[in-house]
Enzyme design. Structure first.
Site, mmCIF file in Angstrom:
data_model
loop_
_atom_site.group_PDB
_atom_site.id
_atom_site.type_symbol
_atom_site.label_atom_id
_atom_site.label_comp_id
_atom_site.label_asym_id
_atom_site.label_seq_id
_atom_site.Cartn_x
_atom_site.Cartn_y
_atom_site.Cartn_z
ATOM 1 N N PHE A 133 0.852 -1.197 0.000
ATOM 2 C CA PHE A 133 0.000 0.000 0.000
ATOM 3 C C PHE A 133 0.882 1.240 0.000
ATOM 4 O O PHE A 133 0.520 2.274 0.560
ATOM 5 C CB PHE A 133 -0.893 0.032 1.248
ATOM 6 N N CYS A 135 3.755 2.057 -2.755
ATOM 7 C CA CYS A 135 4.472 2.623 -3.906
ATOM 8 C C CYS A 135 3.814 3.922 -4.340
ATOM 9 O O CYS A 135 2.615 3.958 -4.620
ATOM 10 C CB CYS A 135 4.493 1.629 -5.061
ATOM 11 N N CYS A 345 39.904 26.414 13.702
ATOM 12 C CA CYS A 345 39.340 26.722 12.375
ATOM 13 C C CYS A 345 38.221 27.749 12.491
ATOM 14 O O CYS A 345 37.810 28.345 11.501
ATOM 15 C CB CYS A 345 38.824 25.446 11.713
ATOM 16 N N CYS A 348 33.093 26.645 14.694
ATOM 17 C CA CYS A 348 32.112 26.659 15.800
ATOM 18 C C CYS A 348 31.729 28.098 16.127
ATOM 19 O O CYS A 348 30.551 28.405 16.353
ATOM 20 C CB CYS A 348 32.669 25.930 17.016
ATOM 21 N N CYS A 385 27.743 23.644 17.509
ATOM 22 C CA CYS A 385 29.202 23.755 17.402
ATOM 23 C C CYS A 385 29.853 22.388 17.265
ATOM 24 O O CYS A 385 30.764 22.192 16.447
ATOM 25 C CB CYS A 385 29.770 24.517 18.596
#
Lengths: 428, 73
Positions: A133, A135, A345, A348, A385
């Protein structure tokens, strides 16, 4: 070695890994290859009046180098005569009597149609039936698949008709293309379903070619919506399994389907209430032998946790899944940055500053080196973060002790109601 | 002023009136936050607008704890 045998509504299989009804289970040759590789069961590609397909049929969504993060198809149910499928099911069951073969079925919503196909399929010795029931493409335009699966009354009625004729367990496969899947799951239970399975594929369009302006996939320059599956749909499927598992009105076993790609995913679905799992996209991407890793991984996991049987996993996380109103407002976590691991880097800081609560400061340490520090009193514990951090172990989310005992939103609303009622007699 | 600082001020005001023997007799929630009505017998009403999320959580916790205490008696 743990006992991996699985039992879904009385359907036994040597392990909980079944191939879902889809292209991998189109023929006896394929299902036999799958059983040889180690799959515990297979849901045969949906049987019904044989259809005509189009070319092309599949499309995948890749994301940042991850191939097949999502998968889209516009292929319909079997295009082979019922007799051919039944002969191959019979032969395969004879060769692999201990493996589960379930026939997926889809016919028009008419009682005589369901009776006819159920009887003919059961004659060849299937272990169970799965009513498709779900697709969402092609067949739905003809009133079948998700078109009938979105209407609880039709789900109930068709399940009832199938059950009238069935002697083997009936699994109802549900569509996710509905606001609340518990409504149709309950309808299946009312119709007498022995189990439910979820999810079928999600309405989708994989993409648009920005040079030709064709849809992806396209059939001679024209496209139609397909069904989406693969790793991208796993969170949607897991929630729907959890919602059904925790509903007191859905008291039948669940077969979990939707983006399961490895043994860890299978464990998650079982913890959230699935008695077994069905897999398609991962097998289409990597071949049948991926089941070897799944079996080994599941076995090792159970041994490490000293759990003797995989059945003991089923539903263990369900009591931990609830409504938002039952969550503790006083539970508090905050981010802590490990400056000896952090590579500065600043992802965050940027994420927090631009899109969250502005609580990560860029500072200098005693030697003048740049460091990042969380102002814990302003941190709401959103996790962003740590989600964007590219370095494992650079940010920990740590629990803080609350000065107050647990209090949920529902608790709070109840007590505010009492204040109105008692006008002061409750106050601190 | 950070949300946290604003919360501390709100918490101080709530504690101030409760320490003086006032009781929260009404809570009206609106788009600005929660308006608390505090009352002490034979005294005037006091009204506090509690805007911060932590402030609204704070007075809710006080009321909830009181209810739990009463129920456990």
């Amino acid at each position: 070695m743990a006992d991996l045998r699985s039992n879904l509504a009385g359907i036994q299989s040597p392990n909980p890994f079944w191939l879902a009804s889809a292209p991998p289970t189109n023929s006896g040759y394929q299902v036999q290859r799958a059983f040889e590789a180690g799959w515990g069961g297979a849901v045969w590609k949906t049987l019904g009046d044989p259809i005509l397909n189009v070319s092309s049929r599949f499309a995948a969504v890749s994301f940042n180098g991850q191939r097949v993060a999502g998968f889209n198809n516009i292929e319909l149910i079997t295009d082979r005569p019922l007799e051919v499928n039944l002969k191959e099911i019979y032969e395969t069951k004879k060769m692999y009597p201990d493996h589960a073969i379930i026939a997926s079925l889809m016919v028009e919503p008419k009682q005589e149609k369901w009776h006819e196909i159920v009887k003919r399929v059961e004659e060849v010795g299937v272990d169970g039936l799965e009513l498709n029931f779900g697709c969402p493409h092609g067949m739905a335009e003809r009133g079948m698949g998700s078109a009938s699966g979105q209407v609880p009354e039709l789900v109930e009625k068709q399940t009832f008709w199938a059950k009238e004729a069935a002697e083997t367990p009936v699994i109802v496969k549900l569509t996710p293309n509905i606001t609340d899947i518990t409504a149709t799951a309950e309808a299946a239970v009312r119709g007498g379903a022995d189990a439910v399975s979820m999810i079928n594929t999600i309405n989708s369009l994989a993409g648009v070619d920005i040079d030709t302006w064709n849809t992806i996939p396209h059939v001679g320059g024209k496209g139609a919506h397909g069904g989406y599956c693969g790793p991208a749909v796993k969170p949607i499927a897991l929630n729907m399994v959890g919602e059904c598992a925790r509903s007191p009105r859905i008291n039948v076993p669940i077969s979990g389907i939707g983006g399961i790609s490895n043994w860890q995913n299978a464990v998650e679905f079982m913890l959230m209430g699935a008695s077994n799992v069905q897999i398609c996209t991962a097998a289409m991407h990597h071949g049948f032998r991926i089941v070897e890793d799944m079996i080994d991984g599941l076995n090792n996991y159970l041994d490490e946790k000293e759990i003797p049987s995989v059945q003991e996993l089923v539903g263990k996380s369900v009591p931990k899944y609830s409504d938002w109103g039952n969550l503790d407002l006083n539970y508090k976590i905050v981010a802590r940055i490990n400056n000896d691991v952090c590579i500065n880097c600043n992802k965050c800081h940027i994420a927090c500053e631009d899109t969250s609560h502005q609580c990560i400061d860029m500072l200098k340490d005693g030697q003048g080196n740049p460091i990042l520090k969380v102002r814990e009193e302003d941190c709401v514990g959103c996790n962003l973060c740590s989600i964007v951090c590219p370095v494992e172990g650079a940010i920990d989310m740590v629990e803080l002790e609350s000065e107050h005992p647990p209090m949920t939103w529902n608790d709070r609303q109840a007590v505010l109601g009492l204040v109105q009622e008692k006008k002061g007699n409750l106050t601190p | 002023m950070s949300d946290y600082q604003e919360y501390l001020l709100e918490r101080e005001k709530i504690d101030h009136w409760l320490d003086k023997g006032y009781m929260i007799t009404d809570v009206t929630e609106n788009l600005s936050g929660a308006e608390l009505t505090l009352k002490k017998p034979e005294n005037d009403l006091e009204k506090l607008l509690i805007k911060t999320a932590d402030g609204r959580k704070y007075f809710s916790n006080l009321l909830f704890q009181k209810k739990e205490e009463l129920e456990s008696r």
